[in-house]
Design an enzyme around this catalytic site. Structure first.
Site, mmCIF file in Angstrom:
data_model
loop_
_atom_site.group_PDB
_atom_site.id
_atom_site.type_symbol
_atom_site.label_atom_id
_atom_site.label_comp_id
_atom_site.label_asym_id
_atom_site.label_seq_id
_atom_site.Cartn_x
_atom_site.Cartn_y
_atom_site.Cartn_z
ATOM 1 N N PRO A 11 0.774 -1.227 0.000
ATOM 2 C CA PRO A 11 0.000 0.000 0.000
ATOM 3 C C PRO A 11 0.813 1.289 0.000
ATOM 4 O O PRO A 11 1.845 1.384 0.663
ATOM 5 C CB PRO A 11 -0.827 -0.099 1.287
ATOM 6 C CG PRO A 11 -0.193 -1.165 2.091
ATOM 7 C CD PRO A 11 0.481 -2.096 1.144
ATOM 8 N N ASN A 12 0.328 2.224 -0.759
ATOM 9 C CA ASN A 12 0.835 3.604 -0.871
ATOM 10 C C ASN A 12 2.097 3.722 -1.730
ATOM 11 O O ASN A 12 2.527 4.839 -2.027
ATOM 12 C CB ASN A 12 1.079 4.240 0.512
ATOM 13 C CG ASN A 12 -0.206 4.348 1.311
ATOM 14 O OD1 ASN A 12 -1.178 4.915 0.835
ATOM 15 N ND2 ASN A 12 -0.226 3.773 2.495
ATOM 16 N N ARG A 19 5.470 12.078 -2.864
ATOM 17 C CA ARG A 19 5.365 12.536 -1.480
ATOM 18 C C ARG A 19 6.603 12.081 -0.711
ATOM 19 O O ARG A 19 7.237 11.100 -1.072
ATOM 20 C CB ARG A 19 4.121 11.946 -0.793
ATOM 21 C CG ARG A 19 2.785 12.291 -1.434
ATOM 22 C CD ARG A 19 2.374 13.735 -1.186
ATOM 23 N NE ARG A 19 2.427 14.068 0.246
ATOM 24 C CZ ARG A 19 1.409 13.879 1.090
ATOM 25 N NH1 ARG A 19 0.277 13.373 0.667
ATOM 26 N NH2 ARG A 19 1.533 14.221 2.358
ATOM 27 N N ASN A 75 8.020 -5.756 -1.349
ATOM 28 C CA ASN A 75 7.988 -4.624 -0.424
ATOM 29 C C ASN A 75 6.551 -4.531 0.086
ATOM 30 O O ASN A 75 5.697 -3.937 -0.563
ATOM 31 C CB ASN A 75 8.385 -3.325 -1.139
ATOM 32 C CG ASN A 75 8.427 -2.151 -0.166
ATOM 33 O OD1 ASN A 75 7.936 -2.249 0.964
ATOM 34 N ND2 ASN A 75 9.013 -1.037 -0.596
ATOM 35 N N ALA A 78 3.281 -1.149 4.699
ATOM 36 C CA ALA A 78 2.749 -1.225 6.071
ATOM 37 C C ALA A 78 2.346 -2.649 6.466
ATOM 38 O O ALA A 78 2.351 -2.990 7.664
ATOM 39 C CB ALA A 78 1.560 -0.280 6.221
ATOM 40 N N GLU A 99 12.652 -9.782 1.065
ATOM 41 C CA GLU A 99 11.878 -8.656 1.616
ATOM 42 C C GLU A 99 12.674 -7.386 1.342
ATOM 43 O O GLU A 99 13.894 -7.345 1.583
ATOM 44 C CB GLU A 99 11.699 -8.843 3.132
ATOM 45 C CG GLU A 99 10.995 -7.673 3.805
ATOM 46 C CD GLU A 99 10.972 -7.812 5.333
ATOM 47 O OE1 GLU A 99 11.347 -8.893 5.864
ATOM 48 O OE2 GLU A 99 10.617 -6.818 5.983
ATOM 49 N N ARG A 108 14.188 4.370 11.748
ATOM 50 C CA ARG A 108 12.962 5.153 11.862
ATOM 51 C C ARG A 108 12.228 4.843 13.181
ATOM 52 O O ARG A 108 12.763 4.174 14.049
ATOM 53 C CB ARG A 108 12.092 4.872 10.635
ATOM 54 C CG ARG A 108 12.827 5.261 9.338
ATOM 55 C CD ARG A 108 12.006 4.993 8.106
ATOM 56 N NE ARG A 108 10.762 5.747 8.144
ATOM 57 C CZ ARG A 108 9.747 5.517 7.305
ATOM 58 N NH1 ARG A 108 9.844 4.560 6.392
ATOM 59 N NH2 ARG A 108 8.655 6.242 7.390
HETATM 60 O O1 CA2 Z 1 10.849 1.913 3.000
HETATM 61 C C1 CA2 Z 1 9.968 1.191 2.530
HETATM 62 O O2 CA2 Z 1 10.032 0.718 1.401
HETATM 63 C C2 CA2 Z 1 8.697 0.919 3.342
HETATM 64 O O3 CA2 Z 1 8.281 -0.417 3.069
HETATM 65 C C3 CA2 Z 1 7.647 1.905 2.926
HETATM 66 C C4 CA2 Z 1 6.355 1.825 3.756
HETATM 67 C C5 CA2 Z 1 6.644 1.842 5.241
HETATM 68 O O4 CA2 Z 1 5.450 1.544 5.943
HETATM 69 C C6 CA2 Z 1 7.704 0.843 5.594
HETATM 70 O O5 CA2 Z 1 7.989 1.008 6.948
HETATM 71 C C7 CA2 Z 1 8.976 1.027 4.806
HETATM 72 C C8 CA2 Z 1 5.428 2.965 3.476
HETATM 73 C C9 CA2 Z 1 5.129 3.193 2.044
HETATM 74 C C10 CA2 Z 1 4.474 4.518 1.894
HETATM 75 O O6 CA2 Z 1 4.691 4.935 0.592
HETATM 76 C C11 CA2 Z 1 4.747 6.254 0.348
HETATM 77 C C12 CA2 Z 1 5.306 6.578 -0.840
HETATM 78 C C13 CA2 Z 1 5.430 7.886 -1.168
HETATM 79 C C14 CA2 Z 1 4.994 8.868 -0.310
HETATM 80 C C15 CA2 Z 1 4.436 8.512 0.892
HETATM 81 C C16 CA2 Z 1 4.298 7.190 1.233
#
Ligand code: CA2
Length: 147
Positions: A11-12, A19, A75, A78, A99, A108
């Site tokens: 997700p995201n 962002r 990846n 969340a 992973e 973080r």
């Molecule tokens: O660092 C990574 O690849 C994460 O898997 C990204 C996840 C986070 O929950 C993990 O802890 C680490 C979050 C992805 C959110 O994606 C966004 C992308 C662009 C802007 C904001 C959020």
């Protein structure tokens, strides 16, 4: 043996490059997909690259990978920290699984420290930014070639 590597994104991650560039960089997911495909092709592999915001869809992609993939790079975003469903699905996939996280999750907040997925991952790629995907393709090509 199949020569397809599944690259699954949670997700995201469709918002990459739009962002929070200080954490996730400015490369878009479309750029990453293209780089994975090119790198894999150079190594004699194909890539099935996917992103979803839905947990069940990730699970179904893992099920599909059981028949169609020589390895999974995932990846889970969340869902890394919450999804027992994804953990259980990955347990059923017998080939190598990497992973991947773009950011160094251990540097973080503590909510990002306890991955459920790491316990079933063959290997982990963390904190290399978008470049991590190409590095994971190289590592996967080597591991899949061995198994
Ligand atoms: O660092 C990574 O690849 C994460 O898997 C990204 C996840 C986070 O929950 C993990 O802890 C680490 C979050 C992805 C959110 O994606 C966004 C992308 C662009 C802007 C904001 C959020």
């Amino acid at each position: 043996m199949t020569k397809t590597i599944f690259v699954l994104n949670g997700p995201n991650l469709n918002l990459l490059g739009q962002r929070e560039p200080t954490i996730y960089g400015t490369t878009t997911l479309a750029d990453i997909k293209e780089r994975c495909i090119v790198r894999a092709r150079g190594l004699g592999f194909m890539v099935d690259f996917r992103q979803t915001n839905f947990e069940g869809e990730l699970v179904e992609s893992v099920h599909q990978a059981r028949n169609e993939a020589c390895g999974i790079i995932i990846n889970p975003a969340a869902y890394t920290f919450t999804s027992i469903a994804l953990l259980d699905a990955l347990k059923t996939f017998d080939a190598p699984k990497i992973e991947l996280h773009i950011s160094n999750v251990h540097a973080r907040e503590s909510i990002y420290h306890n991955s459920l997925i790491s316990r079933v991952a063959t290997a982990i790629m963390i904190g290399f930014g978008a470049r991590g995907y190409e590095l994971a393709i190289e590592a996967m090509a080597e591991m899949a070639g061995r198994s």
